[in-house]
Design a protein around this motif. Structure first.
Motif, PDB file in Angstrom:
ATOM      1  N   TRP A  36     -20.423 -28.515  24.689  1.00 13.78           N
ATOM      2  CA  TRP A  36     -21.698 -28.745  25.353  1.00 13.78           C
ATOM      3  C   TRP A  36     -21.603 -28.224  26.791  1.00 13.78           C
ATOM      4  O   TRP A  36     -20.608 -28.486  27.477  1.00 13.78           O
ATOM      5  N   PHE A  37     -22.635 -27.529  27.178  1.00  8.73           N
ATOM      6  CA  PHE A  37     -22.705 -26.988  28.532  1.00  8.73           C
ATOM      7  C   PHE A  37     -24.060 -27.362  29.120  1.00  8.73           C
ATOM      8  O   PHE A  37     -24.996 -27.701  28.392  1.00  8.73           O
ATOM      9  N   ARG A  38     -24.153 -27.277  30.430  1.00 12.17           N
ATOM     10  CA  ARG A  38     -25.444 -27.545  31.067  1.00 12.17           C
ATOM     11  C   ARG A  38     -25.658 -26.581  32.219  1.00 12.17           C
ATOM     12  O   ARG A  38     -24.707 -26.058  32.798  1.00 12.17           O
ATOM     13  N   GLN A  39     -26.934 -26.376  32.510  1.00  9.95           N
ATOM     14  CA  GLN A  39     -27.270 -25.410  33.547  1.00  9.95           C
ATOM     15  C   GLN A  39     -28.607 -25.775  34.173  1.00  9.95           C
ATOM     16  O   GLN A  39     -29.582 -26.049  33.472  1.00  9.95           O
ATOM     17  N   ALA A  40     -28.622 -25.761  35.494  1.00 10.25           N
ATOM     18  CA  ALA A  40     -29.853 -25.946  36.238  1.00 10.25           C
ATOM     19  C   ALA A  40     -30.341 -24.582  36.700  1.00 10.25           C
ATOM     20  O   ALA A  40     -29.544 -23.650  36.841  1.00 10.25           O
ATOM     21  N   PRO A  41     -31.641 -24.444  36.950  1.00 12.12           N
ATOM     22  CA  PRO A  41     -32.166 -23.150  37.413  1.00 12.12           C
ATOM     23  C   PRO A  41     -31.440 -22.667  38.663  1.00 12.12           C
ATOM     24  O   PRO A  41     -31.255 -23.425  39.620  1.00 12.12           O
ATOM     25  N   GLY A  42     -30.996 -21.414  38.643  1.00 13.76           N
ATOM     26  CA  GLY A  42     -30.329 -20.839  39.794  1.00 13.76           C
ATOM     27  C   GLY A  42     -28.873 -21.201  39.941  1.00 13.76           C
ATOM     28  O   GLY A  42     -28.226 -20.778  40.904  1.00 13.76           O
ATOM     29  N   LYS A  43     -28.356 -21.988  38.993  1.00 11.68           N
ATOM     30  CA  LYS A  43     -26.949 -22.382  39.071  1.00 11.68           C
ATOM     31  C   LYS A  43     -26.178 -21.834  37.884  1.00 11.68           C
ATOM     32  O   LYS A  43     -26.763 -21.454  36.862  1.00 11.68           O
ATOM     33  N   GLU A  44     -24.872 -21.814  38.014  1.00  9.29           N
ATOM     34  CA  GLU A  44     -24.031 -21.346  36.917  1.00  9.29           C
ATOM     35  C   GLU A  44     -23.959 -22.405  35.816  1.00  9.29           C
ATOM     36  O   GLU A  44     -24.060 -23.597  36.075  1.00  9.29           O
ATOM     37  N   ARG A  45     -23.775 -21.914  34.618  1.00  2.00           N
ATOM     38  CA  ARG A  45     -23.607 -22.824  33.488  1.00  2.00           C
ATOM     39  C   ARG A  45     -22.239 -23.477  33.596  1.00  2.00           C
ATOM     40  O   ARG A  45     -21.240 -22.801  33.861  1.00  2.00           O
ATOM     41  N   GLU A  46     -22.169 -24.785  33.388  1.00  6.06           N
ATOM     42  CA  GLU A  46     -20.897 -25.489  33.493  1.00  6.06           C
ATOM     43  C   GLU A  46     -20.597 -26.264  32.222  1.00  6.06           C
ATOM     44  O   GLU A  46     -21.498 -26.726  31.516  1.00  6.06           O
ATOM     45  N   GLY A  47     -19.319 -26.383  31.944  1.00  5.73           N
ATOM     46  CA  GLY A  47     -18.896 -27.113  30.764  1.00  5.73           C
ATOM     47  C   GLY A  47     -19.044 -28.608  30.954  1.00  5.73           C
ATOM     48  O   GLY A  47     -18.758 -29.139  32.025  1.00  5.73           O
ATOM     49  N   VAL A  48     -19.495 -29.278  29.916  1.00  5.59           N
ATOM     50  CA  VAL A  48     -19.622 -30.734  29.917  1.00  5.59           C
ATOM     51  C   VAL A  48     -18.501 -31.349  29.081  1.00  5.59           C
ATOM     52  O   VAL A  48     -17.778 -32.232  29.539  1.00  5.59           O
ATOM     53  N   LYS A  75     -22.001 -33.241   7.936  1.00  4.15           N
ATOM     54  CA  LYS A  75     -23.386 -32.913   8.276  1.00  4.15           C
ATOM     55  C   LYS A  75     -23.498 -31.635   9.093  1.00  4.15           C
ATOM     56  O   LYS A  75     -24.603 -31.244   9.469  1.00  4.15           O
ATOM     57  N   ASN A  76     -22.352 -31.013   9.402  1.00  2.00           N
ATOM     58  CA  ASN A  76     -22.354 -29.804  10.239  1.00  2.00           C
ATOM     59  C   ASN A  76     -23.140 -30.033  11.532  1.00  2.00           C
ATOM     60  O   ASN A  76     -24.015 -29.227  11.910  1.00  2.00           O
ATOM     61  N   THR A  77     -22.830 -31.133  12.182  1.00  2.00           N
ATOM     62  CA  THR A  77     -23.566 -31.507  13.386  1.00  2.00           C
ATOM     63  C   THR A  77     -22.608 -31.933  14.490  1.00  2.00           C
ATOM     64  O   THR A  77     -21.648 -32.662  14.236  1.00  2.00           O
ATOM     65  N   LEU A  78     -22.904 -31.453  15.679  1.00  2.00           N
ATOM     66  CA  LEU A  78     -22.171 -31.832  16.888  1.00  2.00           C
ATOM     67  C   LEU A  78     -23.045 -32.785  17.685  1.00  2.00           C
ATOM     68  O   LEU A  78     -24.272 -32.612  17.731  1.00  2.00           O
ATOM     69  N   TYR A  79     -22.432 -33.777  18.327  1.00  2.00           N
ATOM     70  CA  TYR A  79     -23.184 -34.760  19.107  1.00  2.00           C
ATOM     71  C   TYR A  79     -22.655 -34.853  20.531  1.00  2.00           C
ATOM     72  O   TYR A  79     -21.501 -34.542  20.812  1.00  2.00           O
ATOM     73  N   LEU A  80     -23.509 -35.308  21.406  1.00  2.00           N
ATOM     74  CA  LEU A  80     -23.102 -35.683  22.751  1.00  2.00           C
ATOM     75  C   LEU A  80     -23.819 -36.988  23.092  1.00  2.00           C
ATOM     76  O   LEU A  80     -25.038 -36.994  23.301  1.00  2.00           O
ATOM     77  N   GLN A  81     -23.068 -38.078  23.091  1.00  2.00           N
ATOM     78  CA  GLN A  81     -23.614 -39.370  23.485  1.00  2.00           C
ATOM     79  C   GLN A  81     -23.500 -39.485  25.001  1.00  2.00           C
ATOM     80  O   GLN A  81     -22.396 -39.401  25.548  1.00  2.00           O
ATOM     81  N   MET A  82     -24.622 -39.669  25.655  1.00  2.00           N
ATOM     82  CA  MET A  82     -24.654 -39.710  27.112  1.00  2.00           C
ATOM     83  C   MET A  82     -25.100 -41.097  27.560  1.00  2.00           C
ATOM     84  O   MET A  82     -26.243 -41.490  27.305  1.00  2.00           O
ATOM     85  N   ASN A  83     -24.209 -41.824  28.176  1.00  2.00           N
ATOM     86  CA  ASN A  83     -24.499 -43.169  28.683  1.00  2.00           C
ATOM     87  C   ASN A  83     -24.430 -43.173  30.208  1.00  2.00           C
ATOM     88  O   ASN A  83     -23.913 -42.243  30.823  1.00  2.00           O
ATOM     89  N   SER A  84     -24.950 -44.228  30.796  1.00  2.00           N
ATOM     90  CA  SER A  84     -24.933 -44.374  32.260  1.00  2.00           C
ATOM     91  C   SER A  84     -25.435 -43.112  32.939  1.00  2.00           C
ATOM     92  O   SER A  84     -24.807 -42.591  33.872  1.00  2.00           O
ATOM     93  N   LEU A  85     -26.546 -42.625  32.471  1.00  2.00           N
ATOM     94  CA  LEU A  85     -27.092 -41.367  32.983  1.00  2.00           C
ATOM     95  C   LEU A  85     -27.445 -41.472  34.460  1.00  2.00           C
ATOM     96  O   LEU A  85     -27.858 -42.530  34.950  1.00  2.00           O
ATOM     97  N   ARG A  86     -27.281 -40.355  35.137  1.00  2.00           N
ATOM     98  CA  ARG A  86     -27.574 -40.246  36.573  1.00  2.00           C
ATOM     99  C   ARG A  86     -28.588 -39.124  36.791  1.00  2.00           C
ATOM    100  O   ARG A  86     -28.656 -38.188  35.992  1.00  2.00           O
ATOM    101  N   TYR A  94     -26.846 -27.057  26.540  1.00  2.00           N
ATOM    102  CA  TYR A  94     -26.642 -26.059  25.495  1.00  2.00           C
ATOM    103  C   TYR A  94     -25.443 -26.414  24.628  1.00  2.00           C
ATOM    104  O   TYR A  94     -24.423 -26.890  25.132  1.00  2.00           O
ATOM    105  N   CYS A  95     -25.566 -26.123  23.372  1.00  2.00           N
ATOM    106  CA  CYS A  95     -24.478 -26.240  22.408  1.00  2.00           C
ATOM    107  C   CYS A  95     -23.877 -24.849  22.210  1.00  2.00           C
ATOM    108  O   CYS A  95     -24.610 -23.849  22.188  1.00  2.00           O
ATOM    109  N   ALA A  96     -22.560 -24.782  22.067  1.00  2.00           N
ATOM    110  CA  ALA A  96     -21.896 -23.500  21.877  1.00  2.00           C
ATOM    111  C   ALA A  96     -20.773 -23.641  20.863  1.00  2.00           C
ATOM    112  O   ALA A  96     -20.216 -24.729  20.677  1.00  2.00           O
ATOM    113  N   ALA A  97     -20.428 -22.515  20.232  1.00  2.00           N
ATOM    114  CA  ALA A  97     -19.356 -22.509  19.240  1.00  2.00           C
ATOM    115  C   ALA A  97     -18.623 -21.182  19.279  1.00  2.00           C
ATOM    116  O   ALA A  97     -19.203 -20.139  19.621  1.00  2.00           O
TER     117      ALA A  97
END
Length: 123
Positions: A36-48, A75-86, A94-97
């Motif tokens: 799992w990766f994340r990216q904000a507009p104008g910033k580089e994509r970073e690994g989560v 189920k051929n499914t990847l998950y990301l459980q996100m708790n205590s969100l900020r 983004y999901c990647a493989a």
């Protein structure tokens, strides 16, 4: 060829939770490292978080103890459980493989990408 489709994004309050899913289709017979990766507009994509085919995991320091990556091979499914969100977790996720037995960290290591799902956390 592998196709990845993310879902589960949306809005949450700070301290809340969301679970992202990534459905994998195509050639699922090979060994894959997924991440799992994340990216904000104008910033580089970073690994989560990343998970190797043998279950080894790696997390970005900013999400350790709050996010959990997992996969359901049946189920051929990847998950990301996100708790205590900020609010700073607000990003496109983004999901990647990649077909490898290694545990990959960098966005440039991955060949296949989904189109992303937006996560917005309000304070």
């Amino acid at each position: 060829q592998v196709r990845l489709v993310e879902s589960g994004g949306g809005s949450a309050q700070a301290g809340g939770s969301l679970r992202l899913s990534c459905a994998v289709s195509g050639d699922t017979t090979r060994s894959y490292c997924m991440g799992w990766f994340r990216q904000a507009p104008g910033k580089e994509r970073e690994g989560v978080a990343s998970i190797a085919n043998d279950g080894r995991m790696l997390y970005h320091n900013s999400v350790k103890g709050r996010f959990t990556i997992s996969k359901d091979n049946a189920k051929n499914t990847l998950y990301l459980q996100m708790n205590s969100l900020r609010p700073e977790d607000t990003d496109m996720y983004y999901c990647a493989a990649d077909a490898t037995r290694l545990l990959l960290i960098r966005p440039s290591d991955y060949k296949y990408w989904g189109k992303g799902t937006q996560v917005t956390v309000s304070s």
